[in-house]
Design a protein around this motif. Structure first.
Motif, short mmCIF file in Angstrom:
data_model
loop_
_atom_site.label_atom_id
_atom_site.label_comp_id
_atom_site.label_asym_id
_atom_site.label_seq_id
_atom_site.Cartn_x
_atom_site.Cartn_y
_atom_site.Cartn_z
N ASP A 60 3.69 7.79 19.84
CA ASP A 60 4.83 7.55 18.96
C ASP A 60 4.62 6.44 17.93
OD1 ASP A 60 4.79 5.56 20.83
OD2 ASP A 60 6.82 5.90 21.57
N VAL A 61 3.42 5.91 17.83
CA VAL A 61 3.16 4.88 16.82
C VAL A 61 2.08 5.40 15.86
CG1 VAL A 61 2.42 2.51 16.36
CG2 VAL A 61 3.77 3.02 18.41
N SER A 62 2.38 5.29 14.57
CA SER A 62 1.46 5.75 13.53
C SER A 62 1.20 4.62 12.55
CB SER A 62 2.04 6.94 12.78
OG SER A 62 2.30 8.01 13.66
N ARG A 63 0.15 4.77 11.83
CA ARG A 63 -0.18 3.84 10.74
C ARG A 63 -0.07 4.64 9.44
NH1 ARG A 63 -6.02 2.29 9.66
NH2 ARG A 63 -6.19 3.71 11.38
N ARG A 64 0.69 4.12 8.49
CA ARG A 64 0.88 4.83 7.23
C ARG A 64 0.14 4.13 6.11
NH1 ARG A 64 7.29 5.50 6.83
NH2 ARG A 64 7.08 3.25 6.95
N PHE A 65 -0.55 4.91 5.32
CA PHE A 65 -1.25 4.39 4.15
C PHE A 65 -0.63 4.99 2.90
CE2 PHE A 65 -5.78 2.89 5.26
CZ PHE A 65 -5.36 2.33 6.44
N VAL A 66 -0.39 4.16 1.93
CA VAL A 66 0.01 4.62 0.61
C VAL A 66 -0.99 4.02 -0.37
CG1 VAL A 66 1.81 4.67 -1.16
CG2 VAL A 66 2.44 4.71 1.26
N THR A 67 -1.68 4.85 -1.08
CA THR A 67 -2.67 4.35 -2.03
C THR A 67 -2.35 4.89 -3.43
OG1 THR A 67 -4.13 6.21 -1.53
CG2 THR A 67 -4.52 4.18 -0.32
N ASP A 68 -2.70 4.08 -4.41
CA ASP A 68 -2.52 4.52 -5.79
C ASP A 68 -3.82 4.28 -6.55
OD1 ASP A 68 -2.62 1.78 -6.19
OD2 ASP A 68 -0.85 1.71 -7.47
N HIS A 69 -3.76 4.56 -7.81
CA HIS A 69 -4.91 4.29 -8.67
C HIS A 69 -4.54 3.15 -9.60
CE1 HIS A 69 -5.72 8.31 -7.23
NE2 HIS A 69 -6.98 8.11 -7.55
N ALA A 70 -5.52 2.38 -9.98
CA ALA A 70 -5.27 1.23 -10.82
C ALA A 70 -6.26 1.19 -11.97
CB ALA A 70 -5.36 -0.06 -10.01
N GLU A 71 -5.78 0.67 -13.07
CA GLU A 71 -6.62 0.50 -14.25
C GLU A 71 -6.71 -0.99 -14.54
OE1 GLU A 71 -5.17 2.45 -17.71
OE2 GLU A 71 -6.88 1.86 -18.93
N ALA A 72 -7.91 -1.49 -14.72
CA ALA A 72 -8.12 -2.91 -14.97
C ALA A 72 -8.56 -3.14 -16.41
CB ALA A 72 -9.19 -3.46 -14.03
N THR A 73 -8.12 -4.27 -16.94
CA THR A 73 -8.68 -4.69 -18.22
C THR A 73 -10.05 -5.30 -17.94
OG1 THR A 73 -7.66 -6.86 -18.06
CG2 THR A 73 -6.42 -5.14 -19.21
N ARG A 74 -10.88 -5.33 -18.92
CA ARG A 74 -12.23 -5.87 -18.74
C ARG A 74 -12.24 -7.38 -18.94
NH1 ARG A 74 -15.82 -1.25 -21.82
NH2 ARG A 74 -14.89 0.48 -20.69
N ALA A 75 -12.76 -8.08 -17.94
CA ALA A 75 -12.90 -9.53 -18.07
C ALA A 75 -14.13 -9.81 -18.93
CB ALA A 75 -13.06 -10.15 -16.70
#
Ligand SMILES: [Zn+2]
Length: 76
Positions: A60-75
């Motif tokens: 009855d115990v689960s681990r939930r993952f939510v992932t997205d995509h990200a865009e970075a500026t260039r350092a």
């Protein structure tokens, strides 16, 4: 006339990139089980199996993952 240096300072940033979408996944954490939803585009689809699974197995115990995509500026 002397050359003039131009200094630019931009703070690097990283932001959510909506074009990449969001992925939802749910994993059973009971030792030795390994059951998982697989990657889904909707949260309901990713966790809908968990209550049914809990009813059948008692896991009855689960681990939930939510992932997205990200865009970075260039350092610089
Ligand atoms: Zn399980």
């Amino acid at each position: 006339m002397s050359p003039r240096a131009v200094y630019r300072h931009a703070t690097p940033t990283i932001r959510h990139a909506p074009e990449g979408g969001v992925t939802h996944e749910t994993f059973c954490v009971t030792a030795g089980c390994g059951d998982e939803s697989g990657a889904r585009g909707e949260q309901a689809a990713a966790q809908g199996w968990a209550p049914r699974r809990a009813g059948r197995t008692g896991h009855d115990v689960s681990r939930r993952f939510v992932t997205d995509h990200a865009e970075a500026t260039r350092a610089e």
